[in-house]
Design a protein around this motif. Structure first.
Motif, short mmCIF file in Angstrom:
data_model
loop_
_atom_site.label_atom_id
_atom_site.label_comp_id
_atom_site.label_asym_id
_atom_site.label_seq_id
_atom_site.Cartn_x
_atom_site.Cartn_y
_atom_site.Cartn_z
N SER A 109 -13.34 -53.64 18.39
CA SER A 109 -14.21 -54.77 18.74
C SER A 109 -13.37 -55.97 19.16
CB SER A 109 -15.05 -55.18 17.53
OG SER A 109 -14.20 -55.74 16.54
N GLY A 110 -14.05 -56.97 19.69
CA GLY A 110 -13.37 -58.21 20.04
C GLY A 110 -12.75 -58.87 18.81
N SER A 111 -13.52 -58.94 17.74
CA SER A 111 -13.01 -59.60 16.53
C SER A 111 -11.76 -58.90 16.01
CB SER A 111 -14.08 -59.60 15.43
OG SER A 111 -15.22 -60.30 15.83
N TYR A 137 -15.18 -69.70 20.35
CA TYR A 137 -15.69 -68.61 19.52
C TYR A 137 -14.76 -67.43 19.70
CZ TYR A 137 -18.49 -65.06 17.31
OH TYR A 137 -18.89 -64.05 16.47
N HIS A 138 -14.23 -66.92 18.58
CA HIS A 138 -13.31 -65.79 18.67
C HIS A 138 -13.74 -64.61 17.82
CE1 HIS A 138 -10.54 -68.09 21.11
NE2 HIS A 138 -10.53 -69.06 20.22
N GLY A 139 -14.91 -64.69 17.18
CA GLY A 139 -15.39 -63.52 16.45
C GLY A 139 -15.86 -63.84 15.04
N GLU A 188 -9.68 -69.79 24.94
CA GLU A 188 -10.60 -69.16 25.91
C GLU A 188 -10.50 -69.99 27.17
OE1 GLU A 188 -14.95 -68.21 24.55
OE2 GLU A 188 -14.16 -69.83 23.33
N ASP A 221 -8.02 -65.33 24.95
CA ASP A 221 -9.18 -64.51 24.60
C ASP A 221 -10.03 -64.33 25.86
OD1 ASP A 221 -11.71 -63.63 23.87
OD2 ASP A 221 -11.82 -64.83 22.04
N ILE A 223 -12.29 -61.88 26.09
CA ILE A 223 -13.31 -60.93 25.64
C ILE A 223 -14.58 -61.10 26.48
CG2 ILE A 223 -14.85 -60.44 23.68
CD1 ILE A 223 -12.27 -60.96 21.90
N GLN A 224 -14.89 -62.35 26.80
CA GLN A 224 -16.10 -62.58 27.58
C GLN A 224 -15.81 -62.80 29.07
OE1 GLN A 224 -20.37 -64.72 26.73
NE2 GLN A 224 -18.89 -64.73 25.12
N LYS A 250 -15.80 -56.45 24.71
CA LYS A 250 -17.07 -56.44 25.45
C LYS A 250 -17.09 -55.47 26.63
CE LYS A 250 -18.86 -60.89 23.90
NZ LYS A 250 -20.15 -60.59 23.30
#
Ligand code: PMP
Length: 395
Positions: A109-111, A137-139, A188, A221, A223-224, A250
């Motif tokens: 997962s991202g977290s 936001y990082h998880g 981010e 990060d 992730i998004q 993601k």
């Protein structure tokens, strides 16, 4: 248990994360659409929060999964057995990344990828301080949660990790006034949950420069933002920087659970000695997820110019003009329409759903409407969706 309806069962027996879930009962999803149990069709304007960037059930991803199912599923915890799906994924990512990001740790997962990146930065630098940006936001795991400045969400879980410092994104003066050297600065490039607010190019470059000067690692990060969402494979390409550790999640998995932290072999080597097994994960790099992710990376890279992400962003921006839309933020197809109030946003989400458009708000920006559709959304679909959104804004 007596038979009760799906929605009632969901409320009664599945852990709830709020007292107002959407309660859509989805029976099937295909391409850009989800279908509920009554057959009603919804355009997926958020891609499961930036996951289904290639649409639901992309045929090549399904084929990759089915092929891997014929070979093997789980064999052994991460890192012991040579598994060709992991090798293929590393090769596919290697083709779209700078050569210095050549070592891949695949997780669930991202977290978990953020946790791994933080552990790696501690091990490599021997330091414990982390710098994060406010409103990032990082998880949801406790290390990632420590990087969250928002007390409403993180406060009740204290004590979290000590030695976390926060900087306001874009505050280059505060960055350069920092008089301690952290293990890493975590960033981010587009602060998604703040309502898709990009950090400035100058700030990203200043962070890179600070890390070069001090030996802190730059953890980005994506992730998004990753996997084509901003129009390039990764957003960092638009900032002229290369992170020391790149974190993905993601959309990487093409709809399967998948995260990765990626660094140089020299840096990553720290996790393999003193102590060995620096990060242990049973299912990380799961062969079926890696097969799906390899297909997702290849499809995204091959079609990036076909998706015309920047042109689609332009069309959204041209069409989303309304007195209740204060501004549209973001980059590529990671957009946020900032509305005049939280209530307007709530009503738009509710009424757009009735009109067959599925959207959402942002964690730190409940007044902002999330626009993160599959990258293959057509210009015609954008026109239709904007018409629906403008219409429900008039209710
Ligand atoms: N970082 C960012 C930027 C995210 O958007 C998310 C998820 N919303 C995460 C980390 C955590 O990923 P996951 O939920 O897969 O653990």
């Amino acid at each position: 248990m007596p038979h009760i309806g799906n929605r009632q069962f969901f409320l009664q027996h599945l852990a709830q994360t709020s007292d107002a879930p959407l309660l859509l009962d989805i029976a099937r999803a295909e391409g850009h659409y989800m279908f509920d149990s009554e057959g009603k069709r919804y355009f997926d304007l958020i891609s499961g929060i930036s996951v289904s960037s290639l649409g639901h059930r992309h045929p090549e991803i399904l084929e990759a999964i089915q092929n891997q199912l014929q070979q093997y599923m789980h064999l052994m915890v991460y890192g012991e057995v040579v598994q060709s799906p992991q090798i293929h994924l590393a090769e596919a990512l290697g083709k779209v990344l700078p050569s210095c990001l050549d070592n891949f740790y695949f997780v669930n997962s991202g977290s978990e990828a953020i946790e791994g990146a933080m552990k790696l930065a501690k091990r490599y630098t021997g330091r414990s301080v982390f710098v994060a940006q406010t409103n990032a936001y990082h998880g949801g795991t406790q290390g990632a949660l420590s990087l969250m400045s928002n007390e409403y969400y993180s406060g009740p879980y204290r004590p979290l990790l000590p030695d976390i410092r926060f900087l306001e994104a874009d505050d280059i003066v505060a960055l350069n006034e920092m008089n301690e050297v952290p293990a890493a600065i975590v960033l981010e490039l587009i602060q998604a949950e703040r309502g898709s607010i990009p950090v400035s190019r100058e700030y990203a470059m200043a962070v890179r420069e600070f890390c070069n000067r001090t030996g802190a690692l730059m953890i980005v990060d994506e992730i998004q933002t990753g996997m084509g969402r901003t129009g390039s494979m990764f957003a960092f390409e638009q900032y002229d920087i290369i992170p020391d550790i790149l974190v993905l999640g993601k959309a990487l998995g093409g709809g399967m659970p998948m995260g990765a932290f990626i660094a140089n072999k020299h840096v990553m080597h720290c996790l393999s000695e003193n102590p060995v097994l620096g990060h242990i994960t049973t299912f990380g790099g799961h062969p079926v997820c890696c097969a799906a992710a390899t297909a997702a990376v290849n499809i995204t890279a091959e079609n990036l110019s076909v998706y015309q992400v920047k042109e689609k962003e332009k069309l959204f921006r041209e069409l989303l003009i309304h007195p209740k839309i204060l501004r549209v933020e973001g980059n590529g197809l990671l957009l946020a329409a900032h509305l005049d109030s939280d209530l307007t946003c709530k009503n738009v989400i509710k009424n757009a759903l009735k009109e067959g458009v599925f959207t959402d708000w942002f964690l730190y920006a409940p007044h902002a409407l999330r626009i993160a559709p599959p990258l293959s959304i057509s210009m015609e679909e954008i026109r239709h969706i904007c018409k629906v959104l403008l219409n429900v804004l008039n209710y």
